[in-house]
Write an enzyme that holds these catalytic residues in place. Structure first.
Site, mmCIF file in Angstrom:
data_model
loop_
_atom_site.group_PDB
_atom_site.id
_atom_site.type_symbol
_atom_site.label_atom_id
_atom_site.label_comp_id
_atom_site.label_asym_id
_atom_site.label_seq_id
_atom_site.Cartn_x
_atom_site.Cartn_y
_atom_site.Cartn_z
ATOM 1 N N SER A 22 -1.488 -5.140 0.464
ATOM 2 C CA SER A 22 -1.940 -3.440 0.528
ATOM 3 C C SER A 22 -1.411 -2.814 1.850
ATOM 4 C CB SER A 22 -3.308 -3.359 0.185
ATOM 5 O OG SER A 22 -3.675 -2.246 -0.131
ATOM 6 N N ASN A 23 -1.859 -1.625 2.080
ATOM 7 C CA ASN A 23 -1.496 -0.877 3.266
ATOM 8 C C ASN A 23 -2.954 -0.174 3.621
ATOM 9 O OD1 ASN A 23 -1.509 1.824 1.778
ATOM 10 N ND2 ASN A 23 0.154 0.692 0.760
ATOM 11 N N ARG A 24 -2.618 0.746 4.691
ATOM 12 C CA ARG A 24 -3.737 1.516 5.453
ATOM 13 C C ARG A 24 -4.137 2.751 4.655
ATOM 14 N NH1 ARG A 24 -4.661 -1.130 10.145
ATOM 15 N NH2 ARG A 24 -3.014 -2.467 10.795
#
Ligand code: C5P
Length: 207
Positions: A22-24
């Site tokens: 995933s990512n931030r």
């Protein structure tokens, strides 16, 4: 009054039942844009990846996890919408296969094969007709050049250019770009930025 499709938040790409890529992205900007659209009298279908935020009460809310689920949900709703805000930080890649059982730890290195995810906004904008499509570009260098490139390659009407510092932040700024003009908005809180952004787009389009 128009109906806007908004994508927001990150996507999660499952590796196995307990792990994902995933990512931030926090989803804050996408959700703030939904609030601003509703405040200006528009309807919103919000297709969101996992966030810790509560969806605005009056949106039609569709919760998704992966990029493929987000694409599927967007394709289901796009024909009934007049415009789209693609704010989601869609994972560029997903594991080539998802393990059904939790993967066992290996002693040395592990390679994970990744495949590219579909570009959701590009697919939807390809047959947009008269509909308005706004994308985001998060760039760490040569921002204007890359953002203009994305506007053309994805068939977008506007691009909102921001930097990696915007991810998760409460205060942010962005450059709104069309094919003939650009506007610097902020720095200010994401709710104020979303209001300025929606106002600028509504003033400079036919929606
Ligand atoms: O990742 P990229 O810089 O190409 O993203 C630019 C725009 O494209 C954003 O509006 C993002 O929401 C959208 N996008 C998408 N599907 C992807 C990748 C990006 O809709 N797979």
């Amino acid at each position: 009054m128009a109906r806007f499709l908004v994508t927001a938040g990150p996507t999660r790409e499952a590796i196995d039942p307990v792990r994902y890529l995933s990512n931030r992205s926090s989803g804050k900007m996408g959700y703030a844009i939904c609030d601003a659209l509703i405040a200006s009298g528009h309807q919103v279908v919000l297709v969101s990846g996992p966030t810790s935020l509560t969806a605005p009460a009056s949106v039609e809310f569709v919760a998704v996890e992966s990029a493929l689920e987000m694409l599927d949900a967007c394709q289901q709703h796009w024909s009934r919408c007049d415009a789209m805000f693609a704010v989601a930080a869609v994972s560029d890649y997903r594991p080539a296969s998802t393990h059904e059982q939790k993967m066992k730890r290996v002693e040395d290195s592990l390679s994970l094969e990744l495949v590219a995810n579909p570009d959701i906004v590009k697919l939807l904008a390809a047959d947009k007709g008269q509909r308005l499509v706004i994308g985001f570009a998060l760039e760490s260098e040569n921002g204007l050049q890359h953002a203009r490139g994305k506007m053309v390659s994805k068939n977008l009407d506007f691009v909102c250019l921001n930097t990696p510092q915007a991810q998760g932040a409460d205060v942010s700024e962005l450059t709104l770009i069309s094919d003939t003009a650009q506007w610097l908005l902020g720095p200010c809180s994401k709710p104020s930025l979303a209001t300025k952004l929606v106002e600028a787009i509504l003033e400079n389009s036919n929606v």
